[in-house]
Design an enzyme around this catalytic site. Structure first.
Site, mmCIF file in Angstrom:
data_model
loop_
_atom_site.group_PDB
_atom_site.id
_atom_site.type_symbol
_atom_site.label_atom_id
_atom_site.label_comp_id
_atom_site.label_asym_id
_atom_site.label_seq_id
_atom_site.Cartn_x
_atom_site.Cartn_y
_atom_site.Cartn_z
ATOM 1 N N GLU A 21 44.394 -3.835 57.761
ATOM 2 C CA GLU A 21 45.849 -3.796 57.584
ATOM 3 C C GLU A 21 46.286 -5.098 56.936
ATOM 4 O O GLU A 21 45.805 -6.170 57.314
ATOM 5 C CB GLU A 21 46.602 -3.691 58.931
ATOM 6 C CG GLU A 21 46.552 -2.364 59.599
ATOM 7 C CD GLU A 21 47.382 -2.338 60.891
ATOM 8 O OE1 GLU A 21 48.330 -3.128 61.036
ATOM 9 O OE2 GLU A 21 47.042 -1.512 61.762
ATOM 10 N N GLU A 65 43.744 -3.667 67.509
ATOM 11 C CA GLU A 65 44.475 -4.839 67.981
ATOM 12 C C GLU A 65 44.569 -4.964 69.502
ATOM 13 O O GLU A 65 45.659 -4.843 70.083
ATOM 14 C CB GLU A 65 45.891 -4.865 67.380
ATOM 15 C CG GLU A 65 45.910 -4.838 65.860
ATOM 16 C CD GLU A 65 47.306 -4.952 65.280
ATOM 17 O OE1 GLU A 65 48.286 -4.989 66.031
ATOM 18 O OE2 GLU A 65 47.417 -5.013 64.036
HETATM 19 O O1 IFM Z 1 53.026 -1.529 62.622
HETATM 20 C C1 IFM Z 1 52.050 -2.377 63.121
HETATM 21 C C2 IFM Z 1 50.771 -1.602 63.382
HETATM 22 O O2 IFM Z 1 50.970 -0.570 64.270
HETATM 23 C C3 IFM Z 1 49.723 -2.532 63.953
HETATM 24 N N1 IFM Z 1 49.570 -3.694 63.154
HETATM 25 C C4 IFM Z 1 50.749 -4.421 62.768
HETATM 26 C C5 IFM Z 1 51.740 -3.486 62.139
HETATM 27 C C6 IFM Z 1 53.005 -4.251 61.721
HETATM 28 O O3 IFM Z 1 53.601 -4.843 62.819
#
Ligand code: IFM
Length: 466
Positions: free
Chosen positions: A365, A187
Site C-alpha cells: 500500500e 497491519e
Molecule cells: O485505508 C487504510 C487501509 O485500510 C490500511 N492502510 C492504511 C490505509 C489508509 O489509512
C-alpha cells in the site's frame, strides 16, 4: 439498500500526459516487477445485509454505536459491481489486484457454519481476475473480525487464533488452486490500536492489552502460515506490516535513543518476532509487566520462513529526546496530516536490509488522501489530481533508489484502487486513483490512475521515455 442505479461502466476521461509535469518513464526495478492496486473488503464491498449471508463484523457494532459517522453498509457497492470493477482494473492496465476476504462473509459467527455464498463471491472474483490476466493477491484479515468472536474476547483471546487458522483453512481449500499470493494480516499494529485507543473497532481503550493482542496476532499469523503450507508448499505466503520509521529530531544521544525505542516498541516488535524469533527488550518487559506469557514454542511458530514481506508505507515520524512525536514545520502533508517524505522510505528500506535477513519485499500500500475536484470535461467528469501523481511518482523513484542499493523489491500496489471508506474517518479522505461518486457509485478514473496505467505499460514492455 444493496444496489444503486447507474451505468456500471467506469469513465476513462481523455488524458493528455505532460511528461514535463510528472514523467512517464522506465524505472530501474527488477525484471517482473509487479504493478497493482489495493483495496480491503469492508472499505469497498457493501453487501453486508442478511440477504448476503454475511455475519456481523466488529465494524457494524462500532458504527451502530456511532450513528453520526459514515459506515460500510454500501461502501463502493463492489459486492454488486465486482465484474465491472474487474473490467475497469483490466482497462486501467493494472497487472495485480490486492483485496481482502471478509471473515464474517465466510463464517458468519467466526467459526463453525460456512456461508457458501460468501465463498462463491470470492471464487468468482478470483476467476474474473484471472480471466482478465490480473494476478490476485489475497489478504485474509483486513480488520473485520466477526462480531461474535469479539464477544468471546476477540484478539485478546488465544482462542481467536485457532478460529483464524480454521477460517484460513476454509478459504485456502476453496481458492488455493487459483490464488498464489497469500497474506495473513494487514497491519497488526493498527489492529492493536483498536484495543488500546479510540478510532478503530472494536473501540476498546485498554492499553494493558497491547502486548497480549499483538502477540496473539503473531500467533494467529503463525498458525495460518502452517495451514496455508499444509494446503500446498507452492503458495507464496507473507504478511503486511505498516512501518513508520521514527527519525530523531536531532543527533543527540537522547533523541537517537528515543527514536530507536519508539521504532522498537511499535514496529521492530513485529519485524523482530517474524524475522529474528524474539521481541525487542522493550516489548518483552511490557509483556512481563502485564503477565503475558510468551513461550519459546510461540516464538518458533511466529518465526517461520516467509516468501515475502508486504510493507504499507505512508509516513515517517520525527521523535524528540523525550520520545514525543513532533510535527515537522512546513512539511507537505496529506489530508490525514501525514508528512509526505518519499526519501524516508528509501532510508528505511536500506536500514532494514542491514538489520534483518528479509524475504523479497512488496510495497502493498502507498497513496495519499488529497482533496480532489471533479470537473466537467467533454460532458463527463474528470479529476486532475496532479499532486497524487507526483506523490506516486516520487515514491516509485524512492523504490528505484532502494532497489539500486540492493533491496529486493518485487512490486508496488497503489492505495487505493478507488475512493472508499476510510474507516471511522468516513468517505471524505479520498485515497483512490479512481473517483467514486457517492450518490451514483459511478467510477471515474482520475488522472493519477490514467498516468499510472501508462507507467505500467512503459515498465512492462521494458522500454522507457520521459
Ligand atoms: O485505508 C487504510 C487501509 O485500510 C490500511 N492502510 C492504511 C490505509 C489508509 O489509512
Amino acid at each position: 439498500m444493496t444496489k444503486t442505479d447507474s451505468n456500471n461502466t467506469a469513465i476513462f476521461p481523455v488524458f493528455k500526459p505532460r511528461t514535463s509535469q510528472v514523467p512517464i518513464r522506465h524505472f530501474a526495478l527488477r525484471p517482473g516487477f509487479v504493478w497493482g492496486a489495493s483495496t480491503s473488503a469492508y472499505q469497498i464491498e457493501g453487501g453486508i445485509g442478511a440477504e448476503s449471508g454475511r455475519g456481523r463484523s466488529i465494524w457494524e457494532d462500532y458504527f451502530d454505536a456511532r450513528p453520526h459517522l459514515d459506515n460500510g453498509e454500501i461502501a463502493c457497492d463492489h459486492y454488486n459491481r465486482m465484474v465491472e470493477d474487474v473490467a475497469m482494473i483490466k482497462k486501467m492496465g493494472l497487472k495485480a489486484y490486492r483485496f481482502s476476504v471478509a471473515w464474517p462473509r465466510i463464517m458468519p459467527n467466526g467459526k463453525g457454519e460456512i456461508n457458501q455464498e460468501g465463498l462463491e463471491f470470492y471464487s468468482r472474483l478470483v476467476d474474473e481476475l484471472l480471466k482478465n490476466g490480473i494476478e490476485p493477491y489475497l489478504t485474509l484479515y483486513h480488520w473485520d473480525l466477526p462480531a461474535a468472536l469479539e464477544k468471546e474476547g476477540g484478539w485478546a483471546s488465544r482462542e481467536t487464533c485457532r478460529h483464524f487458522a480454521e477460517y484460513t483453512q476454509v478459504v485456502v481449500n476453496r481458492l488455493g488452486d487459483r490464488v498464489k499470493h497469500w497474506c495473513t494480516f494487514n497491519e497488526p499494529e493498527v489492529i492493536v490500536a483498536g484495543y488500546i485507543g479510540e478510532g478503530l473497532a472494536p473501540g476498546l481503550r485498554n492499553p494493558s492489552l497491547r502486548v497480549q493482542v499483538g502477540h496473539n496476532l503473531m500467533l494467529a499469523h503463525g498458525m495460518a502460515v502452517k495451514a496455508l503450507r499444509s494446503y500446498s508448499k507452492d503458495l507464496q505466503v507473507g504478511i503486511v506490516l505498516n512501518l513508520v520509521p521514527a527519525e530523531a529530531s536531532n543527533r543527540s544521544k537522547a533523541a537517537l535513543d528515543a527514536a530507536r525505542r519508539h521504532w522498537q516498541r511499535n514496529y521492530a516488535w513485529y519485524l523482530d518476532g517474524l524475522f529474528k524469533g524474539r521481541y525487542p527488550r522493550v516489548v518483552s518487559l511490557e509483556a512481563r509487566r502485564h503477565g503475558v506469557a510468551i513461550s519459546q514454542e510461540d516464538m518458533e511458530l511466529i518465526n517461520q520462513t516467509l516468501d515475502y514481506l508486504g510493507i504499507n508505507w505512508y509516513l515517517r515520524q520525527v521523535v524528540n529526546s523525550r520520545g514525543k512525536v513532533l510535527r515537522v514545520p512546513a512539511a507537505q502533508e496529506t489530508l490525514m496530516g501525514w508528512e509526505i517524505n518519499a526519501a524516508a522510505l528509501t532510508r528505511m528500506l536500506i536500514q532494514m536490509k542491514a538489520d534483518y535477513k528479509l524475504p523479497p519485499i512488496y510495497i502493498t500500500e502507498n497513496g495519499a488522501a488529497l482533496k480532489d475536484e471533479v470537473v466537467e470535461q467533454g460532458g463527463q467528469p474528470a479529476v486532475h489530481d496532479l499532486e497524487r501523481m507526483h506523490y506516486i511518482y516520487d515514491h516509485i523513484c524512492a523504490l528505484e533508489k532502494a532497489s539500486l542499493a540492493g533491496v529486493d523489491i518485487r512490486g508496488y500496489f497503489a492505495w487505493s484502487l478507488m475512493d472508499n471508506l476510510e474507516w471511522s474517518l468516513g468517505f471524505s479522505k479520498t485515497f483512490g486513483i479512481v473517483h467514486v461518486d457517492r450518490k451514483t457509485m459511478q467510477r471515474t478514473v482520475k488522472d493519477s490512475g490514467l498516468w499510472y496505467g501508462l507507467v505500467i505499460k512503459v515498465n512492462t514492455v521494458g522500454r522507457g521515455h520521459g
